[in-house]
Every structure is written in structure tokens, then in C-alpha cells.
Design a protein around this motif. Structure first.
Motif, PDB file in Angstrom:
ATOM      1  N   GLY A  43      -8.794   1.442  -4.097  1.00 10.80           N
ATOM      2  CA  GLY A  43      -7.630   1.464  -4.839  1.00 10.80           C
ATOM      3  C   GLY A  43      -7.346   0.920  -6.009  1.00 10.80           C
ATOM      4  N   ILE A  77      -5.892  12.441   1.877  1.00 12.06           N
ATOM      5  CA  ILE A  77      -6.288  11.460   0.806  1.00 12.06           C
ATOM      6  C   ILE A  77      -6.759  10.242   1.280  1.00 12.06           C
ATOM      7  CG2 ILE A  77      -5.452  10.319  -1.181  1.00 12.06           C
ATOM      8  CD1 ILE A  77      -5.514  13.373  -1.350  1.00 12.06           C
ATOM      9  N   LEU A 100      -2.378   6.366  -4.108  1.00 11.80           N
ATOM     10  CA  LEU A 100      -2.907   7.203  -3.056  1.00 11.80           C
ATOM     11  C   LEU A 100      -2.207   7.554  -1.876  1.00 11.80           C
ATOM     12  CD1 LEU A 100      -6.470   5.147  -3.211  1.00 11.80           C
ATOM     13  CD2 LEU A 100      -6.028   7.570  -3.885  1.00 11.80           C
ATOM     14  N   GLU A 101      -1.219   6.674  -1.576  1.00 12.22           N
ATOM     15  CA  GLU A 101      -0.508   6.821  -0.550  1.00 12.22           C
ATOM     16  C   GLU A 101       0.682   7.853  -1.086  1.00 12.22           C
ATOM     17  OE1 GLU A 101      -0.660   5.878   2.540  1.00 12.22           O
ATOM     18  OE2 GLU A 101      -1.969   4.173   2.389  1.00 12.22           O
ATOM     19  N   VAL A 132     -13.820  12.440  -3.804  1.00 13.33           N
ATOM     20  CA  VAL A 132     -13.300  11.962  -4.912  1.00 13.33           C
ATOM     21  C   VAL A 132     -13.962  12.347  -6.172  1.00 13.33           C
ATOM     22  CG1 VAL A 132     -12.975   9.640  -6.228  1.00 13.33           C
ATOM     23  CG2 VAL A 132     -12.782   9.807  -4.010  1.00 13.33           C
ATOM     24  N   VAL A 180      -8.139  12.956  -5.776  1.00 14.50           N
ATOM     25  CA  VAL A 180      -8.330  11.476  -6.224  1.00 14.50           C
ATOM     26  C   VAL A 180      -9.273  11.534  -7.389  1.00 14.50           C
ATOM     27  CG1 VAL A 180      -8.895   9.261  -5.739  1.00 14.50           C
ATOM     28  CG2 VAL A 180      -7.999  10.784  -3.811  1.00 14.50           C
ATOM     29  N   VAL A 191      -8.768   3.652  -8.808  1.00 12.35           N
ATOM     30  CA  VAL A 191      -7.652   4.375  -8.989  1.00 12.35           C
ATOM     31  C   VAL A 191      -6.441   3.905  -9.878  1.00 12.35           C
ATOM     32  CG1 VAL A 191      -5.903   5.952  -7.826  1.00 12.35           C
ATOM     33  CG2 VAL A 191      -7.990   5.804  -7.045  1.00 12.35           C
ATOM     34  N   PRO A 211      -6.336   3.211   0.137  1.00 13.94           N
ATOM     35  CA  PRO A 211      -6.382   2.380  -0.701  1.00 13.94           C
ATOM     36  C   PRO A 211      -7.646   1.322  -0.536  1.00 13.94           C
ATOM     37  CG  PRO A 211      -4.361   2.548  -0.948  1.00 13.94           C
ATOM     38  CD  PRO A 211      -4.756   3.043   0.136  1.00 13.94           C
ATOM     39  N   GLN A 225       0.892  -1.239  -0.179  1.00 14.75           N
ATOM     40  CA  GLN A 225      -0.035  -0.037   0.022  1.00 14.75           C
ATOM     41  C   GLN A 225       0.853   1.257   0.053  1.00 14.75           C
ATOM     42  OE1 GLN A 225      -2.861  -0.242   3.081  1.00 14.75           O
ATOM     43  NE2 GLN A 225      -4.316  -1.327   1.825  1.00 14.75           N
ATOM     44  N   GLU A 266      -1.123  11.441  -0.880  1.00 12.82           N
ATOM     45  CA  GLU A 266      -1.161  11.928   0.492  1.00 12.82           C
ATOM     46  C   GLU A 266       0.350  12.305   1.009  1.00 12.82           C
ATOM     47  OE1 GLU A 266      -2.402  12.604   4.250  1.00 12.82           O
ATOM     48  OE2 GLU A 266      -3.032  12.811   2.361  1.00 12.82           O
ATOM     49  N   HIS A 277       1.286   2.538  -3.263  1.00 14.93           N
ATOM     50  CA  HIS A 277      -0.031   2.832  -4.017  1.00 14.93           C
ATOM     51  C   HIS A 277       0.012   4.375  -4.643  1.00 14.93           C
ATOM     52  CE1 HIS A 277      -4.202   2.974  -4.899  1.00 14.93           C
ATOM     53  NE2 HIS A 277      -4.311   1.768  -5.217  1.00 14.93           N
TER      54      HIS A 277
END
Length: 241
Positions: A230, A40, A12-13, A134, A162, A233, A43, A7, A16, A10
Motif C-alpha cells: 500500500g 488487484i 488499490l481498493e 505488480v 498496479v 503504491v 494494500p 483501506q 479493484e 486506498h
């Protein structure tokens, strides 16, 4: 531990981390602070727990450096339900930007934009509606580029939003099916999914049509499993699973 390590890489991470880094600099303009103040989502957050806003722009062309946003359409999705009562449609005071070649498509003429909002008012309205949500779009690169231009963001400054892209989600499903060169127009995909025709090239109508399509695509992607953010995305970024 392995899951957490995965993760950490990822998108998204990573977004963030970029958001936190930019926020810590203390240089975020006041009008964009609502976007940078909100963490954010991770996932593994269930799709049904998300608040989403479907966004569509009608523009005078496809180049954000030379063209302008003419109208904005937005509608919200909560608990996997698209709420028509949340629909919003705004015109901008940009009569000088209207071009004949796009006017015949979106039917926006200078008279349509009389009394529209200024770009500054548009930015404030859009920021207020997108913060903490989102964002969904069909062919999201267009909305992203025009947003960055409207926000006056340099290319090296991350935009902490996102995005879910219905065009890329359908492309990823087509790749999984071994289908080459699929027709990724919004109207064509909706027809293939059995969704009804709609008034194309109207920002609010396009936003509603995109939101309806997203809910169908999410069911297809997860095929009975619990949808989480997750994978959606990643498909939206790559165009494949």
C-alpha cells in the motif's frame, strides 16, 4: 473497522472496484482478459508475497500518438529477489519508426529491428507476462501511456495494473529529507545508492537496473519494518509519503 474504512479509499481498493466494474460489462477484448481476470492485491499484502515484473520500453520518442515502441525489456522479482534468468528482451518490427535523434541514444537502427515481432505479438507477450503481477518502471508514465496505446484502450477505461515507480519512490524520499530539485535520472539515483554502472538505454539492462534500485528503495522506505504494498503504491502515485 477504522482500518478497513481507510483501506476502502486506498488507490488499490479503488482500482479493484474499477476492474470488477469493467469485467462485469462483458466487453473486455479477448487479448486483455488475463489482465482483467486477476484481482488487484490489497494494500496490506507483504511485499515479499508479491510477484513483480520490471518493464522498460525503448521508443522512437515520448509521444505514444506519434511514436512507437522499438524494444521491450522485462525481468521478474519474487520473494524480494531479482531473477536474471527471467530476463526477456524483444525487438519490434518497426523499422519505419526509427528516428535519428533517438537512434543515437538507444543505438536502435532499422537493421536492428529486422525480424522483430509485430505489435500484436508484442501485446500478447506483454499481457502474458504482466497478468497477475505488480509492474515496476522508472518514470512509469511513459510505459503506461505506450501500453494504453498498444492495447487500444480509451482514456476512460481503467487499466487494471498496479504500478511501482522507482522515480516517484526516490522523489518521495527526497521530499522527506527536505531535498529540493533532486536528480531523478536512473543512473544518478543508482550512483547515489552505491549501485554499479550499467548499460543505459537498453530495455533489458534498464529493467534490471530499475529492479535492483527498487529493492534498495523498499528497504529505505520501510527502514527495518515489514514492507507492504500500500505505501509503495501511494508514494508511486504522489511522490511523497
Amino acid at each position: 473497522m477504522i482500518k478497513r474504512l481507510f483501506q476502502s479509499f486506498h488507490p488499490l481498493e479503488q482500482l479493484e472496484k474499477q476492474r470488477m466494474s469493467e469485467w462485469s460489462k462483458g466487453t473486455v477484448p479477448d487479448h486483455l482478459k488475463p489482465l482483467y481476470q486477476t484481482p488487484i492485491p490489497p494494500p496490506d499484502i507483504p511485499f515479499e508475497d508479491l510477484e513483480l515484473v520490471v518493464l522498460d520500453f525503448e521508443t522512437s520518442g515520448l509521444d505514444p500518438d506519434t511514436d512507437a515502441i522499438l524494444s521491450v525489456g522485462m525481468v521478474e522479482i519474487r520473494q524480494q529477489i531479482l531473477s536474471l534468468s527471467t530476463g526477456k528482451h524483444y525487438y519490434l518490427l518497426a523499422a519505419d519508426a526509427v528516428k535519428p535523434e533517438t537512434a543515437v541514444i538507444n543505438h536502435i537502427v532499422p537493421e536492428t529491428l529486422a525480424g522483430g515481432m509485430t505489435e500484436q505479438e508484442c501485446v500478447s507477450t506483454v499481457v502474458a507476462n504482466l497478468a497477475g503481477k505488480v509492474v515496476v518502471a522508472h518514470g512509469a508514465a511513459i510505459e503506461q501511456a505506450f501500453l494504453r496505446r498498444a492495447f487500444r484502450l480509451p482514456q476512460d477505461v481503467p487499466l487494471p495494473l498496479v504500478w511501482l515507480d522507482t522515480l516517484m519512490l526516490e522523489k518521495s524520499l527526497s521530499v522527506n529529507r527536505g531535498k529540493s530539485n533532486p536528480d531523478l535520472r536512473l543512473c544518478h539515483i543508482r550512483e547515489e545508492k552505491g549501485l554499479p554502472p550499467y548499460l543505459a538505454h537498453n530495455a533489458l539492462a534498464d529493467a534490471v537496473a530499475t529492479g535492483e534500485l527498487l529493492l534498495v528503495l523498499v528497504r529505505e522506505v520501510f527502514a527495518g519494518k515489514t514492507p507492504v504494498l500500500g505505501p509503495l503504491v501511494q508514494r508511486s502515485l504522489k511522490g511523497y509519503a
